[in-house]
Design a protein around this motif. Structure first.
Motif, short mmCIF file in Angstrom:
data_model
loop_
_atom_site.label_atom_id
_atom_site.label_comp_id
_atom_site.label_asym_id
_atom_site.label_seq_id
_atom_site.Cartn_x
_atom_site.Cartn_y
_atom_site.Cartn_z
N UNK A 80 0.85 -1.19 0.00
CA UNK A 80 0.00 0.00 0.00
C UNK A 80 0.89 1.25 0.00
N UNK A 81 0.57 2.20 -0.92
CA UNK A 81 1.37 3.42 -0.97
C UNK A 81 1.25 4.24 0.30
N UNK A 82 0.13 4.10 1.04
CA UNK A 82 -0.04 4.86 2.28
C UNK A 82 0.96 4.46 3.34
N UNK A 83 1.55 3.26 3.21
CA UNK A 83 2.52 2.80 4.19
C UNK A 83 3.95 3.07 3.73
N UNK A 84 4.09 3.62 2.52
CA UNK A 84 5.42 3.93 2.00
C UNK A 84 5.78 5.38 2.30
N UNK A 85 7.05 5.69 2.15
CA UNK A 85 7.50 7.08 2.26
C UNK A 85 8.85 7.22 1.58
N UNK A 86 9.21 8.46 1.33
CA UNK A 86 10.50 8.72 0.69
C UNK A 86 10.54 8.25 -0.75
N UNK A 87 11.72 7.86 -1.24
CA UNK A 87 11.89 7.44 -2.63
C UNK A 87 10.99 6.27 -3.02
N UNK A 88 10.71 5.38 -2.07
CA UNK A 88 9.85 4.24 -2.36
C UNK A 88 8.44 4.70 -2.75
N UNK A 89 7.93 5.70 -2.03
CA UNK A 89 6.60 6.24 -2.33
C UNK A 89 6.60 6.93 -3.68
N UNK A 90 7.62 7.71 -3.97
CA UNK A 90 7.69 8.42 -5.25
C UNK A 90 7.77 7.43 -6.41
N UNK A 91 8.54 6.37 -6.25
CA UNK A 91 8.70 5.37 -7.31
C UNK A 91 7.38 4.67 -7.60
N UNK A 92 6.58 4.45 -6.56
CA UNK A 92 5.29 3.76 -6.74
C UNK A 92 4.28 4.62 -7.50
N UNK A 93 4.47 5.94 -7.47
CA UNK A 93 3.54 6.85 -8.12
C UNK A 93 4.05 7.36 -9.46
N UNK A 94 5.26 7.04 -9.81
CA UNK A 94 5.86 7.55 -11.05
C UNK A 94 5.19 6.92 -12.28
N UNK A 95 4.83 7.76 -13.24
CA UNK A 95 4.30 7.27 -14.50
C UNK A 95 2.86 6.80 -14.48
N UNK A 96 2.14 7.06 -13.39
CA UNK A 96 0.76 6.59 -13.31
C UNK A 96 -0.05 7.54 -12.45
N UNK A 97 -1.31 7.75 -12.80
CA UNK A 97 -2.22 8.54 -11.98
C UNK A 97 -3.26 7.61 -11.38
N UNK A 98 -3.28 7.54 -10.07
CA UNK A 98 -4.30 6.74 -9.38
C UNK A 98 -5.42 7.70 -8.98
N UNK A 99 -6.62 7.47 -9.48
CA UNK A 99 -7.72 8.40 -9.22
C UNK A 99 -9.05 7.68 -9.10
N UNK A 100 -9.91 8.26 -8.29
CA UNK A 100 -11.28 7.78 -8.18
C UNK A 100 -12.28 8.84 -8.64
N UNK A 101 -11.77 10.02 -9.00
CA UNK A 101 -12.70 11.09 -9.36
C UNK A 101 -13.03 11.13 -10.84
N UNK A 102 -12.21 10.52 -11.70
CA UNK A 102 -12.57 10.49 -13.10
C UNK A 102 -11.41 10.65 -14.06
N UNK A 103 -11.75 10.56 -15.34
CA UNK A 103 -10.76 10.70 -16.41
C UNK A 103 -11.52 10.86 -17.72
N UNK A 104 -10.81 11.31 -18.75
CA UNK A 104 -11.44 11.45 -20.06
C UNK A 104 -10.66 10.67 -21.11
N UNK A 105 -11.40 10.16 -22.07
CA UNK A 105 -10.83 9.46 -23.22
C UNK A 105 -11.25 10.24 -24.46
N UNK A 106 -10.38 11.13 -24.94
CA UNK A 106 -10.75 11.99 -26.08
C UNK A 106 -11.30 11.19 -27.25
#
Length: 272
Positions: free
Chosen positions: A1-27
């Protein structure tokens, strides 16, 4: 779980991806708004309906939406002398972009003692008061403690004129919609009554307290209420900008040199 990570480990888990529950668009295809197809399910929705759903993730009744509209409408003053409207008007008068002028005006609307600041502090006051009362403390005692501590009771008191002309209209709208019987709305009125009994005639209820109590009765958190209030004064800004843009450049609130009360360092001679 990213909530249990911190520092470089947390940043690496979020790199290159958007985790969202609010929405997105597909043009070219579709857009998802909090789990719903925006065009299929919200294409005929009221704008306020979509706005508060985006903030809270829940739908409001037609009566609640009308009241939320009313909160915005009743304080849309096209008075260029008001601090935030003045920013929009000055931008228009110097031919700046309307987007820049209106955005700047919105930015200064969240002042500490005007606009967004008092609204946020007012709803926090009501939630703290409710917690104290539910814990057995009389409301009068809680208010006395607040006053004794030197805290300003945001939502009570108004510069220049204690009477707030917006309140009868908004309270009347709430009553007509069956939304004037909430516990926080009643508390807001009780707080004013207690302040009058304590000899504080200048601390009558203002718009921040009434809107905050109505928002609390709708279940808005302090942060949700703060975000809802962002466009609170917006409708009054464009008229000021449009009119100022019709005047010659630089003629809005010009200040002559002899109109400045300067009390700083006197004239100094340049040293060669």
């Amino acid at each position: 779980m990213t909530s249990q990570m911190k520092g470089p480990e947390l940043l690496a888990a979020e790199a290159g991806i958007l985790r969202t529950r609010v929405g997105a668009c597909w043009p070219g295809s579709h857009a998802i708004f909090r789990g719903h197809d925006l065009h299929q399910e919200f294409h005929d929705a009221d704008w306020m309906d979509l706005y508060v759903y985006g903030i809270t993730g829940r739908r409001f009744t037609p009566q609640q939406l009308r009241l939320l509209h009313g909160i915005w409408v009743n304080t849309s003053y096209p008075d260029t002398r008001l601090w935030n409207n003045r920013v929009a008007a000055l931008a228009g008068n110097v031919r700046s972009s309307p987007v820049l002028g209106l955005t700047a005006a919105l930015a200064v609307s969240e002042a500490r003692i005007y606009g967004g600041g008092p609204g946020l502090r007012a709803i926090n006051f009501f939630y703290r008061a409710r917690k104290a009362v539910d814990g057995g403390q009389p409301l009068r005692e809680f208010i006395s403690q607040e006053l004794a501590s030197g805290r300003h009771l945001y939502g009570y008191g108004r510069p220049i004129e204690a009477h707030d002309e917006r309140l009868p209209w908004l309270s009347g709208l709430a009553r007509s919609l069956g939304l004037a019987d909430g516990s926080y709305f009643r508390m807001a009125q009780e707080v004013e009554r207690i302040l009058m009994e304590l000899g504080k005639p200048a601390l009558r209820m203002n718009y921040a307290a009434m809107t905050a109590s109505l928002g609390a009765d709708m279940g808005l958190s302090a942060r949700e209420f703060q975000i809802f209030r962002v466009p609170l004064f917006f409708a009054g800004m464009p008229p000021c900008l449009v009119e100022a843009a019709q005047k010659p450049e630089g003629t809005l609130f010009p200040t002559p040199c002899d109109g400045i009360a300067y009390e700083g360092v006197g004239k100094r001679a340049w040293k060669k």
